[in-house]
Design a protein around this motif. Structure first.
Motif, PDB file in Angstrom:
ATOM      1  N   LEU A  51       4.822   8.388   1.698  1.00  8.07           N
ATOM      2  CA  LEU A  51       4.413   8.752   3.050  1.00  8.07           C
ATOM      3  C   LEU A  51       3.574   7.628   3.655  1.00  8.07           C
ATOM      4  O   LEU A  51       3.770   7.245   4.806  1.00  8.07           O
ATOM      5  CB  LEU A  51       3.641  10.071   3.033  1.00  8.07           C
ATOM      6  CG  LEU A  51       3.273  10.640   4.396  1.00  8.07           C
ATOM      7  CD1 LEU A  51       3.265  12.152   4.344  1.00  8.07           C
ATOM      8  CD2 LEU A  51       1.950  10.148   4.901  1.00  8.07           C
ATOM      9  N   VAL A  54       5.785   4.764   4.775  1.00 12.73           N
ATOM     10  CA  VAL A  54       6.493   5.072   6.017  1.00 12.73           C
ATOM     11  C   VAL A  54       5.554   4.906   7.209  1.00 12.73           C
ATOM     12  O   VAL A  54       5.904   4.270   8.209  1.00 12.73           O
ATOM     13  CB  VAL A  54       7.083   6.510   5.978  1.00 12.73           C
ATOM     14  CG1 VAL A  54       7.547   6.959   7.357  1.00 12.73           C
ATOM     15  CG2 VAL A  54       8.222   6.584   4.975  1.00 12.73           C
ATOM     16  N   VAL A  55       4.364   5.447   7.111  1.00  6.50           N
ATOM     17  CA  VAL A  55       3.405   5.361   8.221  1.00  6.50           C
ATOM     18  C   VAL A  55       2.976   3.913   8.442  1.00  6.50           C
ATOM     19  O   VAL A  55       2.820   3.473   9.585  1.00  6.50           O
ATOM     20  CB  VAL A  55       2.195   6.287   7.961  1.00  6.50           C
ATOM     21  CG1 VAL A  55       1.114   6.086   9.018  1.00  6.50           C
ATOM     22  CG2 VAL A  55       2.640   7.743   7.935  1.00  6.50           C
ATOM     23  N   VAL A  66       8.511  11.470  10.216  1.00  4.38           N
ATOM     24  CA  VAL A  66       8.128  11.299   8.808  1.00  4.38           C
ATOM     25  C   VAL A  66       8.887  12.303   7.948  1.00  4.38           C
ATOM     26  O   VAL A  66       9.405  11.952   6.883  1.00  4.38           O
ATOM     27  CB  VAL A  66       6.604  11.444   8.615  1.00  4.38           C
ATOM     28  CG1 VAL A  66       6.245  11.449   7.137  1.00  4.38           C
ATOM     29  CG2 VAL A  66       5.867  10.329   9.329  1.00  4.38           C
ATOM     30  N   ARG A  69      12.355  10.934   7.519  1.00  2.00           N
ATOM     31  CA  ARG A  69      12.417   9.752   6.643  1.00  2.00           C
ATOM     32  C   ARG A  69      12.260  10.133   5.170  1.00  2.00           C
ATOM     33  O   ARG A  69      12.877   9.546   4.308  1.00  2.00           O
ATOM     34  CB  ARG A  69      11.342   8.740   6.987  1.00  2.00           C
ATOM     35  CG  ARG A  69      11.314   8.220   8.390  1.00  2.00           C
ATOM     36  CD  ARG A  69      12.231   7.059   8.644  1.00  2.00           C
ATOM     37  NE  ARG A  69      11.987   6.417   9.916  1.00  2.00           N
ATOM     38  CZ  ARG A  69      12.084   6.987  11.115  1.00  2.00           C
ATOM     39  NH1 ARG A  69      12.363   8.259  11.220  1.00  2.00           N
ATOM     40  NH2 ARG A  69      11.878   6.304  12.218  1.00  2.00           N
ATOM     41  N   CYS A  81      -0.326  15.057   4.183  1.00  2.00           N
ATOM     42  CA  CYS A  81      -1.200  14.473   5.205  1.00  2.00           C
ATOM     43  C   CYS A  81      -2.623  15.002   5.072  1.00  2.00           C
ATOM     44  O   CYS A  81      -3.586  14.240   5.221  1.00  2.00           O
ATOM     45  CB  CYS A  81      -0.653  14.755   6.603  1.00  2.00           C
ATOM     46  SG  CYS A  81       0.837  13.833   7.008  1.00  2.00           S
TER      47      CYS A  81
END
Length: 168
Positions: A51, A54-55, A66, A69, A81
């Motif tokens: 994660l 990706v961010v 997200v 993905r 998160c």
């Protein structure tokens, strides 16, 4: 239009098996590198690290993107998160053009953590590749470039090329 070179299935199987084995070995090595970063609380799972990648690649990415993905459900991504935000690696912000949507951004602490992981990973790879004979290094570079192209084509996505990740 010409057909791709037909490689014997034994060679294809061997290449696939080797790539799979190397991927698993790298996963273990990088997980060890992630867990050995000093001075910071590491994310608790590989999924959280994915994660973060990706961010990092798409600063200000929407939560919905997200989920796509990562091929994960919204509640799962929300929990990840929550954990990353609690340790100071991630921040959630309202979308500038739609207040009902949330965008994600890594904090400077999160970016530094990823940079440390990348530096350790790159050092491991550099050492291993440096120990290879020049002809093998050249063949590896060509083979990986071809694999990268084929994976991008197969998935219809444009992934970053080697060395293009952002640095904190």
């Amino acid at each position: 239009m010409t057909a791709p070179d037909a490689a014997p299935s034994g060679i294809q199987h061997e290449a696939t098996h080797s790539a799979s084995f190397i991927t698993e070995l790298l996963d273990v090595m990088w997980d060890n590198a992630r867990n050995s970063t000093t001075g910071m609380t590491a994310p608790g799972s590989t999924s959280q690290l994915r994660l973060m990648y990706v961010v990092d690649r798409e600063d200000g990415i929407r939560m919905r993107a997200v989920c796509q993905r990562l091929a994960s459900a919204a509640p799962t991504v929300t929990r990840m998160c929550d954990r990353l935000q609690a340790i100071g690696f991630l921040e959630r912000l309202p979308s500038p053009d739609n207040g009902r949507e949330i965008t994600l951004r890594l904090t400077p602490t999160g970016k530094r953590h990823l940079q440390r992981i990348r530096e350790q990973r790159d050092a491991m790879l550099h050492q291993a590749i440096d120990n290879m004979p020049p002809t093998e290094r050249h063949a590896l570079a060509q083979g990986l470039a071809g694999l990268h192209t084929q994976l991008n084509t197969a998935h219809g996505q444009q992934h970053h090329t080697p060395g293009s990740h952002s640095a904190a």
